[in-house]
Design a protein around this motif. Structure first.
Motif: not given
Length: 105
Positions: A18-42
């Protein structure tokens, strides 16, 4: 709602999202917290849900997204018997897009 996920750790994660402000922050955060496969599955599940809401067939969904029929069925079950969160998000996205179109005029 499933009480098994209502943990302090999950709340802490949601607070971070909920602290993420924009799409770029989402990309950065989710790339750090998820594996590529996890993110692609979601993201695949989200696309499956959108296509199910458009009344697409399982075959077409499987062809377009690469999702298995088991995944499609699981998402369909969530759409029909879940917490209506997909519908809530789809409606908000629709409204946001309509508002953006009005602003562009």
């Amino acid at each position: 709602m499933n009480n098994k996920i209502r943990t302090d750790a999950v709340r802490h994660l949601f607070e971070a999202v909920l602290c993420l402000r924009d799409e770029e922050e989402c990309f950065a955060f989710f790339e750090d917290i998820c594996t590529v496969n996890e993110l692609l599955s979601l993201s695949q599940r989200f696309e499956v849900a959108a296509m199910l809401r458009q009344h697409e067939t399982y075959l077409k969904i499987a062809e377009k997204t690469g999702a298995s029929t088991a995944t499609i069925s699981r998402v369909n079950r969530s759409l029909n018997y879940g917490n209506d969160a997909y519908d809530m998000v789809f409606e908000r996205m629709k409204k946001n897009n309509a508002d953006a179109d009005k602003d562009a005029e």
